[in-house]
Design a protein around this motif. Structure first.
Motif, PDB file in Angstrom:
ATOM      1  N   ARG A 114      -4.898   4.046  15.735  1.00 39.00           N
ATOM      2  CA  ARG A 114      -4.226   4.752  14.651  1.00 39.00           C
ATOM      3  C   ARG A 114      -3.821   3.697  13.630  1.00 39.00           C
ATOM      4  N   ILE A 115      -4.272   3.862  12.381  1.00 34.29           N
ATOM      5  CA  ILE A 115      -4.116   2.813  11.387  1.00 34.29           C
ATOM      6  C   ILE A 115      -3.785   3.409  10.020  1.00 34.29           C
ATOM      7  N   THR A 116      -3.000   2.680   9.238  1.00 31.11           N
ATOM      8  CA  THR A 116      -2.712   3.047   7.858  1.00 31.11           C
ATOM      9  C   THR A 116      -2.498   1.774   7.060  1.00 31.11           C
ATOM     10  N   ALA A 117      -2.304   1.922   5.777  1.00 31.90           N
ATOM     11  CA  ALA A 117      -2.022   0.797   4.898  1.00 31.90           C
ATOM     12  C   ALA A 117      -1.251   1.319   3.702  1.00 31.90           C
ATOM     13  N   ASP A 118      -0.576   0.426   3.018  1.00 31.60           N
ATOM     14  CA  ASP A 118       0.161   0.808   1.822  1.00 31.60           C
ATOM     15  C   ASP A 118      -0.792   1.267   0.730  1.00 31.60           C
ATOM     16  N   SER A 119      -1.944   0.608   0.619  1.00 30.36           N
ATOM     17  CA  SER A 119      -2.901   1.011  -0.420  1.00 30.36           C
ATOM     18  C   SER A 119      -4.342   1.091   0.084  1.00 30.36           C
ATOM     19  N   PHE A 120      -4.790   0.172   0.920  1.00 25.41           N
ATOM     20  CA  PHE A 120      -6.197   0.160   1.330  1.00 25.41           C
ATOM     21  C   PHE A 120      -6.356  -0.621   2.618  1.00 25.41           C
ATOM     22  N   TYR A 121      -7.250  -0.158   3.468  1.00 27.05           N
ATOM     23  CA  TYR A 121      -7.694  -0.965   4.602  1.00 27.05           C
ATOM     24  C   TYR A 121      -9.194  -0.763   4.785  1.00 27.05           C
ATOM     25  N   ARG A 122      -9.819  -1.743   5.393  1.00 28.07           N
ATOM     26  CA  ARG A 122     -11.213  -1.652   5.817  1.00 28.07           C
ATOM     27  C   ARG A 122     -11.231  -2.040   7.293  1.00 28.07           C
ATOM     28  N   LEU A 123     -11.684  -1.126   8.131  1.00 27.62           N
ATOM     29  CA  LEU A 123     -11.712  -1.349   9.570  1.00 27.62           C
ATOM     30  C   LEU A 123     -13.118  -1.720  10.007  1.00 27.62           C
ATOM     31  N   THR A 124     -13.221  -2.832  10.705  1.00 30.36           N
ATOM     32  CA  THR A 124     -14.485  -3.231  11.312  1.00 30.36           C
ATOM     33  C   THR A 124     -14.236  -3.480  12.799  1.00 30.36           C
ATOM     34  N   LEU A 125     -15.267  -3.294  13.585  1.00 31.86           N
ATOM     35  CA  LEU A 125     -15.204  -3.540  15.021  1.00 31.86           C
ATOM     36  C   LEU A 125     -16.442  -4.320  15.407  1.00 31.86           C
ATOM     37  N   ASN A 126     -16.242  -5.506  15.945  1.00 33.76           N
ATOM     38  CA  ASN A 126     -17.355  -6.390  16.309  1.00 33.76           C
ATOM     39  C   ASN A 126     -18.309  -6.593  15.134  1.00 33.76           C
ATOM     40  N   GLY A 127     -17.735  -6.741  13.921  1.00 32.50           N
ATOM     41  CA  GLY A 127     -18.540  -7.008  12.737  1.00 32.50           C
ATOM     42  C   GLY A 127     -19.191  -5.787  12.110  1.00 32.50           C
ATOM     43  N   ARG A 128     -18.967  -4.606  12.667  1.00 36.33           N
ATOM     44  CA  ARG A 128     -19.565  -3.372  12.138  1.00 36.33           C
ATOM     45  C   ARG A 128     -18.502  -2.551  11.417  1.00 36.33           C
ATOM     46  N   TRP A 129     -18.840  -2.045  10.214  1.00 34.71           N
ATOM     47  CA  TRP A 129     -17.926  -1.222   9.440  1.00 34.71           C
ATOM     48  C   TRP A 129     -17.670   0.087  10.170  1.00 34.71           C
ATOM     49  N   ILE A 130     -16.391   0.472  10.249  1.00 40.27           N
ATOM     50  CA  ILE A 130     -15.997   1.726  10.890  1.00 40.27           C
ATOM     51  C   ILE A 130     -15.470   2.717   9.854  1.00 40.27           C
ATOM     52  N   ASN A 131     -14.498   2.283   9.029  1.00 40.22           N
ATOM     53  CA  ASN A 131     -13.854   3.214   8.106  1.00 40.22           C
ATOM     54  C   ASN A 131     -13.075   2.464   7.035  1.00 40.22           C
ATOM     55  N   ASP A 132     -12.880   3.109   5.894  1.00 37.62           N
ATOM     56  CA  ASP A 132     -11.969   2.662   4.847  1.00 37.62           C
ATOM     57  C   ASP A 132     -10.879   3.712   4.726  1.00 37.62           C
ATOM     58  N   GLY A 133      -9.701   3.309   4.338  1.00 37.29           N
ATOM     59  CA  GLY A 133      -8.631   4.286   4.194  1.00 37.29           C
ATOM     60  C   GLY A 133      -7.409   3.642   3.587  1.00 37.29           C
ATOM     61  N   PRO A 134      -6.272   4.280   3.647  1.00 38.96           N
ATOM     62  CA  PRO A 134      -5.997   5.554   4.281  1.00 38.96           C
ATOM     63  C   PRO A 134      -6.173   6.719   3.309  1.00 38.96           C
ATOM     64  N   ALA A 135      -5.969   7.925   3.830  1.00 36.46           N
ATOM     65  CA  ALA A 135      -5.947   9.102   2.973  1.00 36.46           C
ATOM     66  C   ALA A 135      -4.742   8.993   2.031  1.00 36.46           C
ATOM     67  N   ARG A 136      -4.837   9.626   0.864  1.00 35.20           N
ATOM     68  CA  ARG A 136      -3.733   9.574  -0.083  1.00 35.20           C
ATOM     69  C   ARG A 136      -2.476  10.160   0.562  1.00 35.20           C
ATOM     70  N   CYS A 137      -1.341   9.491   0.335  1.00 36.23           N
ATOM     71  CA  CYS A 137      -0.091   9.942   0.927  1.00 36.23           C
ATOM     72  C   CYS A 137       1.082   9.523   0.046  1.00 36.23           C
ATOM     73  N   TRP A 138       2.263   9.913   0.429  1.00 38.79           N
ATOM     74  CA  TRP A 138       3.494   9.633  -0.310  1.00 38.79           C
ATOM     75  C   TRP A 138       4.433   8.834   0.572  1.00 38.79           C
ATOM     76  N   PRO A 139       5.327   8.021  -0.023  1.00 40.15           N
ATOM     77  CA  PRO A 139       6.242   7.198   0.783  1.00 40.15           C
ATOM     78  C   PRO A 139       7.063   8.004   1.793  1.00 40.15           C
ATOM     79  N   GLU A 140       7.365   9.255   1.456  1.00 36.05           N
ATOM     80  CA  GLU A 140       8.159  10.083   2.359  1.00 36.05           C
ATOM     81  C   GLU A 140       7.337  10.626   3.529  1.00 36.05           C
ATOM     82  N   HIS A 141       6.015  10.570   3.411  1.00 35.72           N
ATOM     83  CA  HIS A 141       5.167  11.143   4.456  1.00 35.72           C
ATOM     84  C   HIS A 141       3.837  10.371   4.512  1.00 35.72           C
TER      85      HIS A 141
END
Length: 80
Positions: A48-75
């Motif tokens: 389970r992962i999030t970021a303030d503005s952007f993350y790029r998740l890789t596993l063993n050098g392979r791209w998995i996902n970019d994120g997070p979904a748009r959200c607000w500081p309260e949620h």
């Protein structure tokens, strides 16, 4: 933020990652955070992962996902 749990129903216990001693309120800062860990022959795992503005998740050098979904500081949203 990075949270790792064996099951998706396990509560999150993660904390925000930032540069030690840096002003967390300054604008337009960018860091690259990397977490390395080993799992003993898992059959499956949930990340389970999030970021303030952007993350790029890789596993063993392979791209998995970019994120997070748009959200607000309260949620903040996180991806599983």
């Amino acid at each position: 933020m990075l949270a790792i749990a064996a099951r998706a129903d396990v509560p999150l216990t993660a904390k925000w990652i930032w540069l030690k001693g840096a002003d967390v309120h300054a604008y337009n800062q960018t860091i690259v955070a990397q977490q390395t860990f080993s799992l003993a022959k898992p059959q499956h795992a949930t990340l389970r992962i999030t970021a303030d503005s952007f993350y790029r998740l890789t596993l063993n050098g392979r791209w998995i996902n970019d994120g997070p979904a748009r959200c607000w500081p309260e949620h903040f949203q996180y991806d599983s």
